[in-house]
Motif scaffolding. Structure first.
Motif, PDB file in Angstrom:
ATOM      1  N   ASN A 147      50.526  50.222 102.386  1.00  0.00           N
ATOM      2  CA  ASN A 147      49.442  50.576 101.468  1.00  0.00           C
ATOM      3  C   ASN A 147      49.391  49.537 100.352  1.00  0.00           C
ATOM      4  N   ALA A 159      47.559  49.367  97.814  1.00  0.00           N
ATOM      5  CA  ALA A 159      47.370  49.919  96.470  1.00  0.00           C
ATOM      6  C   ALA A 159      48.669  50.422  95.860  1.00  0.00           C
ATOM      7  N   GLU A 181      44.080  50.459 102.272  1.00  0.00           N
ATOM      8  CA  GLU A 181      43.534  50.121 100.960  1.00  0.00           C
ATOM      9  C   GLU A 181      43.511  48.610 100.759  1.00  0.00           C
ATOM     10  N   ASP A 222      42.377  46.721  97.540  1.00  0.00           N
ATOM     11  CA  ASP A 222      43.212  46.615  96.348  1.00  0.00           C
ATOM     12  C   ASP A 222      44.196  45.460  96.415  1.00  0.00           C
ATOM     13  N   THR A 250      39.889  50.780 104.004  1.00  0.00           N
ATOM     14  CA  THR A 250      39.606  50.838 102.568  1.00  0.00           C
ATOM     15  C   THR A 250      38.658  51.988 102.269  1.00  0.00           C
ATOM     16  N   ARG A 267      36.873  51.627  99.509  1.00  0.00           N
ATOM     17  CA  ARG A 267      36.002  50.946  98.560  1.00  0.00           C
ATOM     18  C   ARG A 267      34.888  50.201  99.285  1.00  0.00           C
ATOM     19  N   THR A 271      36.056  39.212  93.699  1.00  0.00           N
ATOM     20  CA  THR A 271      37.386  39.833  93.703  1.00  0.00           C
ATOM     21  C   THR A 271      37.907  40.094  95.113  1.00  0.00           C
ATOM     22  N   TYR A 317      47.620  51.394  85.361  1.00  0.00           N
ATOM     23  CA  TYR A 317      47.984  51.762  86.737  1.00  0.00           C
ATOM     24  C   TYR A 317      49.498  51.868  86.884  1.00  0.00           C
TER      25      TYR A 317
END
Length: 471
Positions: free
Chosen positions: A193, A195, A237, A240, A277, A279, A289, A416
């Motif tokens: 992962n 993230a 993810e 990220d 993801t 996102r 990004t 975070y």
């Protein structure tokens, strides 16, 4: 005439509609409602394609298709089925079927498939794939049937897959199904992962490192790529992932070679990549990004998982499935009546299937009787999950986070890391307490891979045994 089609279908209404649609496009159609009739027609006539239902008046239409394909290797077969499960889609794929259509199907799409089948005469000669038992992918909705069909198309190849969907929709389950049902099933399935790994450690996590590569690297470490050699690497993810790691990941995907951090030697790896993801990567690409070239490298076969609100018809089947799982893990066996299912169907389920599963486990634990009624559901869901509720789970979490920050303060750019450090250990302890130390169940409650949970328990110095008598 564009082609002669054999339609094997015991539902007269469907047979009539499909026949009319194909004849309107210039096909000649011969119909049968049984396996016996199918075989009789095939013994005396040549057909350009065959459409067959699975459940026929005299048996399972798939069972004899291996013999049909052996005697008619150039005839494409399209399978129609009301048995809309992943196992049925896998069985259809195993026969070398040109296409698989769950009922109800789009008639125009079916006609296009017949046109393609008769035009290109595509056959598939891949070996069989054994369907997995008990795969936790449930769904008869049109949205999930599309997912099942995409899964069957990537089982016998190593094309890179990008799974898209909201949190809790089952992205890792799909990745695991592709691995377990595919030709790499004897190899390792390694999930990471992006993230959950600090940016400064992700390259070491993926590619490994040599002793002395950086402060704290007291031993050589093998990264996820090498661990997954011969199998599947699931990059969860992916949106990220830091920019520097994206660059190295792209290089590894392009060359099939990796280099450990601090190392000089390049190492060849044979890994199938599945990424996921929650996102939308397109705005991230526009903002710079997320690397556009990495996106195209990953997005070879996209699989879009629907949110639970777009597959409400599946909620009843999912809830009953989770009740069976709960009973297998020691909770009381419960049942849901139609009114209870209807109440579950009205909920927003912002956490999607994961949230539904957690709720069903709570229902199994809290219900006083075998039959779960709407009163029990109301009590378990509470005001936060009621349709007319004034507080959402997002609001509750935001309030808790604000309270923590008020006490501990906030360093700029460290929200975070601070939040993760503060919440991760008590969160894992709470999950273990709720499951009496059962690590598999705790991982499911948290929505993470059980291997990830075990690794973090060691790193956080949490002994699951001390929760074994929590209930």
């Amino acid at each position: 005439m564009r082609g002669h089609i054999l339609l094997v279908e015991d539902d007269s209404a469907i047979a009539t509609v499909v026949t009319a649609a194909l004849e309107d496009e210039g096909f000649e159609v011969t119909t049968s409602d049984s396996i016996v009739g199918r075989d009789r027609h095939l013994s005396v006539q040549r057909f350009d394609a065959m459409l067959t239902d699975v459940m026929l008046t005299d048996g399972d239409g798939i069972d004899g298709l291996a013999d049909v394909r052996a005697s008619h290797p150039e005839m494409p077969v399209i399978i129609l089925s009301a048995q809309n499960t992943l196992d049925t889609a896998i069985r259809a794929s195993d026969t070398g079927a040109f296409e698989y259509f769950p009922k109800p199907f789009d008639l125009d799409e079916l006609v296009r498939a017949v046109e393609q089948a008769t035009g290109v005469r595509t056959t598939r000669d891949d070996g069989p794939v054994e369907p997995g038992e008990g795969l936790p992918l449930v769904g008869r909705s049109q949205a999930m049937q599309g997912v099942f069909r995409m899964i069957t198309r990537v089982l016998r190849n190593d094309l890179t897959v990008l799974i898209l969907g909201e949190s809790g929709t089952g992205k890792e389950l799909v990745a695991d199904a592709i691995h377990q049902l595919g030709h790499r099933k004897t190899g390792p399935f390694i999930a990471v992962n992006a993230a959950a790994i600090p940016g400064e450690l992700i390259e070491s996590e993926l590619f490994g490192h040599e002793k002395g590569a950086f402060t704290g690297a007291v031993n050589q470490a093998i990264g996820k790529f090498e661990q997954a050699n011969g199998g599947t690497l699931f990059l969860d993810e992916i949106g990220d992932m830091p920019a520097d790691a994206q660059t190295r990941l792209l290089r590894a995907l392009q060359s099939g070679r990796i280099r450990r951090v601090g190392g000089r030697q390049e190492i060849s790896v044979d890994v199938r990549i599945i990424a996921a993801t929650n996102r939308d990567l397109n705005p991230m690409i526009a903002a710079g990004t997320f690397r556009e070239d990495l996106f195209y490298r990953l997005n070879v076969v996209p699989i879009q998982l629907p949110p639970l609100r777009d597959r409400v018809d599946d909620i009843g089947a999912l809830a009953r499935h989770f009740l069976r799982l709960a009973a297998n893990e020691g909770l009381p066996m419960r049942q849901l009546d139609d009114a209870a299912i209807a109440m579950l169907e009205r909920q927003p389920w912002r956490g999607n299937v994961r949230e539904l599963q957690n709720t069903v486990y709570r229902l199994a634990l809290m219900a006083r009787d075998e039959l779960i009624d709407t009163e029990t559901i109301s009590a378990v869901l509470g005001e936060a999950l009621r349709v007319r509720g004034s507080v959402t789970e997002d609001d509750s979490f935001a309030a808790a986070l604000d309270n923590w920050l008020a006490v501990h303060g906030q360093a700029s750019g460290k929200l975070y890391q601070q939040s993760l450090a503060a919440f991760e250990k008590p969160l894992f302890e709470h999950a273990l307490r709720q499951t009496a130390g059962n690590q598999l169940r705790a991982a499911e409650l948290l929505g993470i891979n059980r291997n990830t949970l075990r690794k973090r328990l060691v790193e956080l110095v949490i002994d699951p045994e001390r929760f074994s008598s929590a209930r």
